[in-house]
Scaffold this active site. Sequence first.
Site, PDB file in Angstrom:
ATOM      1  N   LYS A  98       8.232 -32.877 -87.825  1.00 44.00           N
ATOM      2  CA  LYS A  98       6.989 -32.053 -87.391  1.00 44.00           C
ATOM      3  C   LYS A  98       5.951 -32.418 -87.025  1.00 44.00           C
ATOM      4  O   LYS A  98       5.437 -33.565 -87.950  1.00 44.00           O
ATOM      5  CB  LYS A  98       6.598 -31.165 -88.365  1.00 44.00           C
ATOM      6  N   GLY A 159      -4.028 -24.054 -94.274  1.00 44.90           N
ATOM      7  CA  GLY A 159      -4.628 -23.997 -96.393  1.00 44.90           C
ATOM      8  C   GLY A 159      -5.380 -22.968 -96.593  1.00 44.90           C
ATOM      9  O   GLY A 159      -5.890 -22.114 -97.634  1.00 44.90           O
ATOM     10  N   ALA A 186       0.758 -22.209 -90.748  1.00 46.22           N
ATOM     11  CA  ALA A 186      -0.838 -22.976 -90.754  1.00 46.22           C
ATOM     12  C   ALA A 186      -1.787 -21.429 -90.992  1.00 46.22           C
ATOM     13  O   ALA A 186      -2.174 -21.245 -89.484  1.00 46.22           O
ATOM     14  CB  ALA A 186      -1.903 -23.694 -90.302  1.00 46.22           C
ATOM     15  N   GLY A 187      -2.637 -21.412 -92.121  1.00 51.63           N
ATOM     16  CA  GLY A 187      -3.944 -20.462 -92.257  1.00 51.63           C
ATOM     17  C   GLY A 187      -2.915 -18.888 -92.984  1.00 51.63           C
ATOM     18  O   GLY A 187      -3.616 -17.562 -93.645  1.00 51.63           O
ATOM     19  N   ASN A 208       3.274 -22.302 -96.936  1.00 46.29           N
ATOM     20  CA  ASN A 208       3.267 -23.289 -97.694  1.00 46.29           C
ATOM     21  C   ASN A 208       2.291 -23.209 -98.479  1.00 46.29           C
ATOM     22  O   ASN A 208       2.024 -21.736 -99.717  1.00 46.29           O
ATOM     23  CB  ASN A 208       2.947 -24.550 -97.248  1.00 46.29           C
ATOM     24  N   THR A 209       0.498 -22.664 -98.343  1.00 45.17           N
ATOM     25  CA  THR A 209      -0.165 -23.211 -99.317  1.00 45.17           C
ATOM     26  C   THR A 209      -0.079 -22.067-100.105  1.00 45.17           C
ATOM     27  O   THR A 209      -0.245 -21.326-101.803  1.00 45.17           O
ATOM     28  CB  THR A 209      -1.783 -22.784 -98.877  1.00 45.17           C
TER      29      THR A 209
END
Lengths: 263, 66
Positions: A98, A159, A186-187, A208-209
Site C-alpha cells: 500500500k 485517524g 482512512a477516516g 483501522n483506527t
Amino acid sequence: MKDSPLTIAGKTFTSRFMLGTGKFKNKSDVEKSIGASGAEIVTVALRRIDVERHEENILQYIPEGITLLTNTSGARNSQEAVRIARLARESGCGNWVKIEVINDSKYLLPDNNETVKATEILSAEGFIVLPYMFPDLYAARALVEAGAAAVMPLGSLIGSNQGLKAKEFIRILIDEIDEVPIIVDAGIGAPSQSAEAMEMGADACLVNTAVANAEDPAGLAEAFSLAIRSGRLAYLSKIPAAQEAAEPSSPLTNFLYEHDLSS
Amino acid sequence: MKIRLNGKPKEFPDTLVLTSLVEQFCKDKNPVIAELNGKIIKLEQWEETSIKEGAVVELVSFVGGG
C-alpha cells in the site's frame, strides 16, 4: 443475494472489509478483530527495530492465509516509498504494497504526484500496488495508467473518524474508474459510514483506527463487517432515488372513504 | 569497530558477520530485513556478509500499521 468476489490483481476475496493493525493497545485484540472482521487482507507497516528493547512481533497475531499488505508509512517521497516496498518484499511476506506518501505532518494528506511515481516504479518491478490517495480523478487515472491494482481514496483525514467528508469526489472515482477496485481508506469512524461508502458503489473499505480504539475492538470489527456487507447488498439491489413528494406505501382508496385522497 | 546500527552508534570488539549482528539484536522470529550501506542483503547472504568499521546497518521488521 449472490455477489461477485472482490478481485484485486487476479486474486479473489469474499470479504470487502480490509483491516489495519496499527494502534491496538493489546496485540491479542489484533487477532480477535481479524477473526471477527472476516478480513482477508490486513495491513502492516515496516519499522526500524528498536535495538534497545524487545518489541512484539505483529505477524504472530495475523492468521495464516491472510494477504499481508505492507504500507509505506513514513515515506515522504516516491524514492522512500520504493525503498520501503523493496525492503518489505525481501521479508518473503509477499509483494502487496500500500503506497502511502505523506509529507504534511498536520493533516497527513497523501501526496498524489509522488504516489503516482512510486506506483509506476513498483508496478514495473512486479509489485501489486494499492495506492492510498486524495480522491482526485486525474490522479486516479494516472495511478491506473501507472499500473495500480486498486485505488484507495481517503474518506477523510487519517485517524480522524470523520467519515466520508470526501464523498462527492469518491463518487466521481466510482463513476469514472472501472478498471480497478475503489477501496475507501482512512477516516471511516463508524460502521454506518462504511455502509454509506459501499451503498454508493465502493468496492471495499479499509478501517483501522476506529476498530483499534474501540472499547471492544473485535465487537466493532464485526459491526463493520456487517455494515460493509449490508452496504454492498444495498448497492447491488439498486436503492431507489429519494423524492420530494410522499408516495403511499399502502393503498389509500376503497376502504373507509368514498373518494380517493388524491382527487 | 564502530558502526551505525538503526541510526545509533554502536561499538564492537571485532569485525562480525551480519548473522551474528541480527542474532544479538533481534530476539524473535519476526522476519528481519537487513540493509548494509543502503543495499538490501538477502537472508542467504547474511552469513558471508562482514560488517566492517564505519558500516551503516539498518534492521527493520513488521509492526502494526493501517
